[in-house]
Design a protein around this motif. Structure first.
Motif, mmCIF file in Angstrom:
data_model
loop_
_atom_site.group_PDB
_atom_site.id
_atom_site.type_symbol
_atom_site.label_atom_id
_atom_site.label_comp_id
_atom_site.label_asym_id
_atom_site.label_seq_id
_atom_site.Cartn_x
_atom_site.Cartn_y
_atom_site.Cartn_z
ATOM 1 N N GLU A 1 0.814 -1.219 0.000
ATOM 2 C CA GLU A 1 0.000 0.000 0.000
ATOM 3 C C GLU A 1 0.848 1.270 0.000
ATOM 4 O OE1 GLU A 1 -3.920 -1.108 2.476
ATOM 5 O OE2 GLU A 1 -2.059 -1.548 3.525
ATOM 6 N N LEU A 2 2.148 1.096 -0.225
ATOM 7 C CA LEU A 2 3.042 2.244 -0.245
ATOM 8 C C LEU A 2 3.372 2.623 -1.683
ATOM 9 C CD1 LEU A 2 5.655 1.071 2.426
ATOM 10 C CD2 LEU A 2 3.542 2.352 2.811
ATOM 11 N N GLU A 3 3.611 3.908 -1.901
ATOM 12 C CA GLU A 3 4.215 4.358 -3.143
ATOM 13 C C GLU A 3 5.340 5.302 -2.753
ATOM 14 O OE1 GLU A 3 0.993 6.106 -5.305
ATOM 15 O OE2 GLU A 3 1.205 8.057 -4.350
ATOM 16 N N TYR A 4 6.355 5.352 -3.580
ATOM 17 C CA TYR A 4 7.559 6.093 -3.188
ATOM 18 C C TYR A 4 7.672 7.415 -3.940
ATOM 19 C CZ TYR A 4 9.041 2.219 -0.345
ATOM 20 O OH TYR A 4 9.114 1.275 0.638
ATOM 21 N N ASN A 5 7.843 8.488 -3.164
ATOM 22 C CA ASN A 5 8.039 9.822 -3.714
ATOM 23 C C ASN A 5 9.549 10.048 -3.837
ATOM 24 O OD1 ASN A 5 8.272 12.525 -4.295
ATOM 25 N ND2 ASN A 5 6.942 13.233 -2.637
ATOM 26 N N GLU A 6 10.019 10.099 -5.077
ATOM 27 C CA GLU A 6 11.456 10.229 -5.316
ATOM 28 C C GLU A 6 11.974 11.630 -4.979
ATOM 29 O OE1 GLU A 6 13.258 7.663 -6.121
ATOM 30 O OE2 GLU A 6 11.537 6.312 -6.345
ATOM 31 N N GLN A 7 11.077 12.595 -4.821
ATOM 32 C CA GLN A 7 11.488 13.987 -4.567
ATOM 33 C C GLN A 7 11.180 14.444 -3.138
ATOM 34 O OE1 GLN A 7 13.275 15.585 -6.906
ATOM 35 N NE2 GLN A 7 13.080 13.653 -8.033
ATOM 36 N N PRO B 1 8.662 6.584 1.428
ATOM 37 C CA PRO B 1 7.341 5.952 1.250
ATOM 38 C C PRO B 1 6.180 6.865 1.653
ATOM 39 C CG PRO B 1 8.449 5.056 3.180
ATOM 40 C CD PRO B 1 9.440 5.944 2.503
ATOM 41 N N TYR B 2 5.142 6.858 0.814
ATOM 42 C CA TYR B 2 3.916 7.612 1.053
ATOM 43 C C TYR B 2 2.739 6.638 1.088
ATOM 44 C CZ TYR B 2 5.737 12.384 0.330
ATOM 45 O OH TYR B 2 6.383 13.592 0.447
ATOM 46 N N ASP B 3 1.685 7.048 1.767
ATOM 47 C CA ASP B 3 0.422 6.309 1.738
ATOM 48 C C ASP B 3 -0.169 6.486 0.332
ATOM 49 O OD1 ASP B 3 -2.268 5.523 1.865
ATOM 50 O OD2 ASP B 3 -2.511 6.209 3.924
ATOM 51 N N TRP B 4 -0.366 5.371 -0.381
ATOM 52 C CA TRP B 4 -0.800 5.467 -1.783
ATOM 53 C C TRP B 4 -2.231 5.997 -1.911
ATOM 54 C CZ3 TRP B 4 -4.491 2.189 -4.406
ATOM 55 C CH2 TRP B 4 -5.082 1.218 -3.595
ATOM 56 N N ARG B 5 -2.955 6.053 -0.773
ATOM 57 C CA ARG B 5 -4.329 6.563 -0.845
ATOM 58 C C ARG B 5 -4.372 8.071 -0.557
ATOM 59 N NH1 ARG B 5 -4.544 1.751 2.302
ATOM 60 N NH2 ARG B 5 -5.585 0.037 1.233
ATOM 61 N N THR B 6 -3.755 8.461 0.565
ATOM 62 C CA THR B 6 -3.830 9.874 0.956
ATOM 63 C C THR B 6 -2.732 10.706 0.314
ATOM 64 O OG1 THR B 6 -2.418 9.542 2.899
ATOM 65 C CG2 THR B 6 -4.790 9.204 3.200
ATOM 66 N N LYS B 7 -1.718 10.021 -0.273
ATOM 67 C CA LYS B 7 -0.597 10.694 -0.941
ATOM 68 C C LYS B 7 0.226 11.531 0.039
ATOM 69 C CE LYS B 7 -2.256 9.034 -4.772
ATOM 70 N NZ LYS B 7 -1.680 7.820 -5.362
#
Length: 1000
Positions: free
Chosen positions: A242-248, A449-455
């Motif tokens: 459920e994570l997505e990664y913010n490269e910045q 890592p970010y919450d893929w729902r709330t961003k």
């Protein structure tokens, strides 16, 4: 004996209408009109004796006609009843495609279209081959995204009860399901739409709880206090998927020092206490420093004791990081001594912000030398590796951060109620500064890592959660996965690697909208109560009332006295219901337990996007292996994502989002967004290489529409020439056909076999390529050009004409069935326009391709291809001119090639032989030796042809010569071929046909 069409280019450009003659060109133009247009023909007294194509099948469906015709076809041909019809067939062959549930939180999009259409192509193929298809569509209905969207429509969310939240979330999901279901039906998806599964249905939830308890009973599910991914913005634990990664992402990183309290015994001679000594530490999360319990080093690495040129202090850090750290701190380090990491054992430091706390120096294998100082600040409550170190050394794992991401009272008055990612982080940095421990602070851009729902950013936070011990399952999971067929094969390594990295799976969530974890807790001790009696009672209630009962019923109805007594408890009132719900990956990952009809059954196929390698594919595998020791699927097909046609991600701001509804029905401006219909969408899916990223946009859609229109023209030609033909009474046996017609049956049989194999491999782009090549190369450019004279100018019931009509009927049937799974609307539309079989049961109810293996005959291929090779030499010599204006003399020395040509033309010279039909000349003469005299204006071409028979046992290369002469005959006013003695008199063949019709 097997053949392959070795013809290639020679059957293409040179065979176009250039060589087809007058009536052939005219018929081609007529085939493109909706009805035969007599006024477009040359005025001729013989025109009514020519059998031109007649069909009401339109070459194109412009504007709104395409979507309207599709809707009519769906209704006429019983699309909605097809699934239930095939389920009632008496066959033991069954094909089960288990539908991975799309998320019920939004409008249908092109990602849905890609996935659902791929599944439908697969199901229709297997159904046509006689299988009973099992396909129950479903929806993933629980979880935070739905809850958040539902609550975004409400004011005063904080005051809503769990049941109010659940009711609103359910209603939102139901609305999304209906929108998606209607779209899927419109796309022509064949499914059990009356019996879909939804993860909020009571029976589904009950089956899920059965799987949960089986895994718990076997020891695969446990409760523990450990760090997990936590979303402060959603107040819940997260799974890695459920994570997505913010490269910045920008962090506030700090270099800080931990003063040595106790020097490592092996370094006492170097660190004599005369100067202050500290270990140097770097972190991107200063807010975790109050939870520090240790400093970790790598035992096998080399460390340096350095003296700071600026302050005279001694620092310990990794030898590999000395220069970079000195540069970062804008100073110089003098290396006083070096040692192995293991020499740091038994040393300890003072905590920089908490007086009296000791942070020991401990060995750990997760320490790296790629960045930082080679010494790692260790906060067991906020790191997975940190926790492992703490567990090994019995260190505390105190969490000072609450569910909202704020420091708790235990963090002290300076930090309490401060957000750890904002003002709390700043406060800790200020505390380090005040303590003299801060050496440098700087912004650090890195992947986070970010919450893929709330961003929004997540944190790692220790809390009591429920876990699946994947470490004890994954070895078996990896073994059973090796027996699963995975397409493309590269995907299997990715899922195996993901499994290998997964140590545990947090399955509890702190939300209201989901399936409750059916556990009761002792009020005073927090001890869990779950056993076969408690779970059986809960499952029974859930099956009847759904999981709302967990919130609406009093505990006395959910928990029996007998279950409490068995657990050694005294009274039900001593217990409370748990408030956690199950992770939605566990929710959807147990769908096999509900959808598969047999408890031990495995689905033949799971087909989803590549994001499911770490999601549904994996959660389904783990739950099935844990409870049944087998994978829930036999085959996995993994497709890519949809992107704009330039390869860019779809975005409303860019304006490249493709809406499937607009594709089908058109937008507000039809000049900008024309209505393409569902079959164009389906063709786009099939022709794409779905195993990589799939591109879509106006250019792609226009190309798809053009491809279908080309196919329609081919089908219209065949339908037009079926007028007055009934396959049941007028067909010619293959043995009595023209050789060229037998050759076409051979090609049809080969085409059918290759298409079937491509479908079996889920390679639908190959199906499209085979279809396009066969229709354009073998039919339109080759066969149609050759047989037009026979079709139009022979007597209607002449066996020669019936011979090619028989082939056309077979070609139509095979071609339509071959693309029917991809273009179901077009396939049924064609069958609606058949001039025979008026009461046909349709394409899908009448089965798959029925090409006969008897259509393959030794010598047929060589005879036709030998003639084609000679014809290519002839056509190449008259480039751009009408072949009918010439006659040819073919000279072949006695041998196999000559014998094959004799089969096509028994007499020496003929204008009506099979050989002459292939040559497309006015007359063909076949000789075994070169004539003694040739006209001065003759053009002589030489060539060779290799005959290969009996799998290579018979090989013979023969040479030939072609003598090309201008014809001496006049143009026939009826057939437009140069075979008449006078321009005003029909040729002998036409005179015979006209006489047979009773007219002159």
């Amino acid at each position: 004996m097997l053949w392959a069409l070795r013809a290639p280019p020679r059957l293409r450009a040179q065979l176009r209408l250039r060589a087809a003659g007058g009536w052939a060109r005219l018929a081609a133009s007529e085939a493109n009109s909706r009805q035969p247009a007599a006024e477009s023909r040359e005025d001729s007294q013989y025109r009514d004796t020519v059998l031109l194509p007649r069909s009401r099948f339109p070459a194109q469906l412009p504007g709104r006609l395409q979507p309207e015709t599709e809707l009519e076809t769906q209704q006429k041909c019983g699309f909605s009843e097809l699934y239930s019809w095939q389920r009632q067939r008496k066959t033991k062959q069954e094909f089960c495609l288990h539908d991975g549930p799309p998320y019920a939180n939004g409008e249908p999009h092109v990602g849905h279209a890609l996935n659902k259409i791929l599944k439908d192509i697969t199901n229709r193929f297997y159904m046509m081959r006689g299988y009973k298809v099992h396909y129950v569509p479903g929806w993933d209905c629980h979880g935070l995204p739905i809850e958040l969207k539902a609550l975004s429509e409400v004011k005063g969310v904080a005051n809503l009860s769990p049941m109010e939240i659940r009711q609103r979330a359910r209603e939102f999901a139901e609305r999304a399901i209906e929108k998606q279901r209607s779209a899927f039906v419109r796309w022509g998806i064949m499914a059990d739409w009356a019996n879909c599964y939804r993860t909020f249905d009571g029976r589904y939830e009950a089956n899920q709880l059965r799987v949960f308890y089986k895994m718990y009973d076997k020891g695969f599910i446990y409760r523990d206090y450990k760090p997990v991914f936590w979303s402060p913005s959603a107040n819940t634990a997260l799974a890695e998927a459920e994570l997505e990664y913010n490269e910045q992402h920008v962090s506030r990183s700090v270099y800080m020092k931990f003063p040595l309290l106790k020097s490592p015994p092996k370094l006492t001679s170097v660190l004599d206490g005369s100067s202050p000594a500290s270990v140097l530490v770097w972190t991107t999360q200063p807010w975790t420093v109050p939870a520090n319990q240790a400093i970790c080093y790598m035992p096998d690495s080399v460390y340096s004791i350095v003296k700071c040129a600026t302050t005279g202090e001694y620092f310990i850090l990794a030898a590999d990081r000395v220069e970079s750290t000195a540069a970062a701190l804008d100073t110089q380090f003098e290396v006083m001594s070096t040692c192995k990491g293991e020499d740091l054992a038994d040393g300890s430091c003072a905590h920089p912000t908490i007086p009296g706390r000791v942070s020991p120096l401990l060995p750990a294998n997760h320490v790296t030398m790629t960045k930082g100082t080679g010494l790692v600040h260790t906060a067991p409550a906020h790191g997975m590796e940190d926790y492992n170190v703490a567990s090994h050394h019995q260190l505390p794992t105190d969490c000072l951060v609450d569910e909202g991401g704020f420091f708790t009272e235990a963090a002290g008055p300076e930090l309490q109620n401060k957000n750890v990612l904002e003002e709390g982080n700043e406060a800790v940095i200020q505390m380090l500064q005040a303590a003299g421990s801060l050496l440098k602070e700087e912004k650090y851009v890195h992947s986070y890592p970010y919450d893929w729902r709330t961003k929004k950013p997540m944190i790692v936070r220790a809390s009591k959660q429920w876990f699946v011990n994947t470490a004890s399952i994954k070895a078996t999971a990896q073994e059973v996965l090796k027996k699963v067929k995975v397409i493309p094969t590269s995907a299997v390594n990715r899922i195996l690697e993901m499994l290998d990295r997964r140590t545990f799976w947090c399955i509890s969530r702190q939300r209201s909208w989901g399936v409750p974890i059916p556990v009761f807790y002792q009020k005073d001790t927090g001890e869990c109560l779950i056993n076969s009696e408690t779970i059986a009672n809960v499952i029974k209630i859930v099956e009847q009332q759904g999981t709302d009962a967990w919130w609406t019923l009093p505990i006395e109805q959910l928990l029996s006295k007998e279950a409490v007594a068995k657990a050694g408890g005294h009274d039900i009132s001593d217990y409370v219901k748990g408030q956690d719900v199950l992770d939605i990956w566990f929710d959807s990952g147990t769908s096999w337990a509900h959808v598969l009809e047999d408890a031990e059954q495995r689905a033949d196929l799971y087909l989803e996007g590549k994001d499911q390698l770490g999601g549904w594919f994996q959660s389904s595998l783990l739950t099935s292996v844990a409870t049944r020791k087998k994978a829930p699927y036999k085959t996995l097909v993994v497709h890519g994502f949809t992107l704009g046609e330039k390869g860019e991600k779809m975005s409303k701001s860019i304006g490249n989002v493709v809406d499937p509804d607009v594709v089908i029905n058109g937008g507000e401006d039809h000049t900008k967004d024309p209505p393409y219909g569902a079959d164009v969408l389906r063709w786009w899916v099939a022709e794409s290489n779905v195993f990589t990223e799939v591109l879509i946009g106006p250019v792609v859609l226009n190309a798809a529409r053009d491809d279908i229109n080309k196919l329609r023209n081919t089908l219209r030609f065949i339908l037009g020439n079926m007028d007055g033909f009934n396959p049941e009474t007028d067909s010619v046996p293959a043995s009595e056909m023209y050789i060229i017609d037998q050759y076409m049956l051979h090609l049809l049989q080969d085409y059918g076999s290759k298409v079937t194999e491509a479908y079996k491999e889920y390679d639908y782009s190959k199906v499209v390529r085979l279809l396009q090549a066969f229709c354009s190369r073998n039919l339109s450019n080759f066969y149609f050009s050759i047989i037009k004279d026979r079709l139009y100018c022979e007597e209607e019931k002449d066996p020669k004409r019936r011979s090619c009509q028989t082939v056309l009927a077979e070609a139509l049937d095979i071609v339509v069935r071959s693309f029917a799974p991809i273009l179901p609307h077009l396939a049924e539309e064609v069958f609606q326009h058949l001039p025979y079989k008026k009461d046909s049961e349709g394409v899908f109810r009448s089965g798959w391709i029925k090409a006969s293996s008897g259509w393959k005959k030794p010598g047929t291929e060589e005879a036709v291809e030998g003639a084609c090779a000679i014809r290519d030499s002839f056509l190449g010599s008259i480039s751009g001119k009408n072949a009918l204006e010439y006659e040819v003399v073919i000279v072949i020395e006695p041998g196999l090639l000559f014998e094959l040509m004799e089969v096509l033309q028994a007499e020496e010279s003929s204008s009506v032989s099979q050989l002459n039909e292939i040559m497309m000349a006015s007359q063909t003469t076949l000789l075994s030796e070169f004539p003694k005299e040739t006209p001065a204006d003759a053009n002589i071409i030489s060539g060779t042809f290799l005959i290969n028979l009996e799998g290579g046992d018979i090989r013979e290369e023969s040479s030939y010569k072609v003598i090309v002469l201008p014809t001496a005959k006049a143009k026939c006013p009826r057939c437009r071929r140069y075979t008449s003695n006078s321009p005003s008199t029909p040729c002998p063949r036409c005179m015979k046909v006209i006489a047979g019709k009773g007219s002159v």
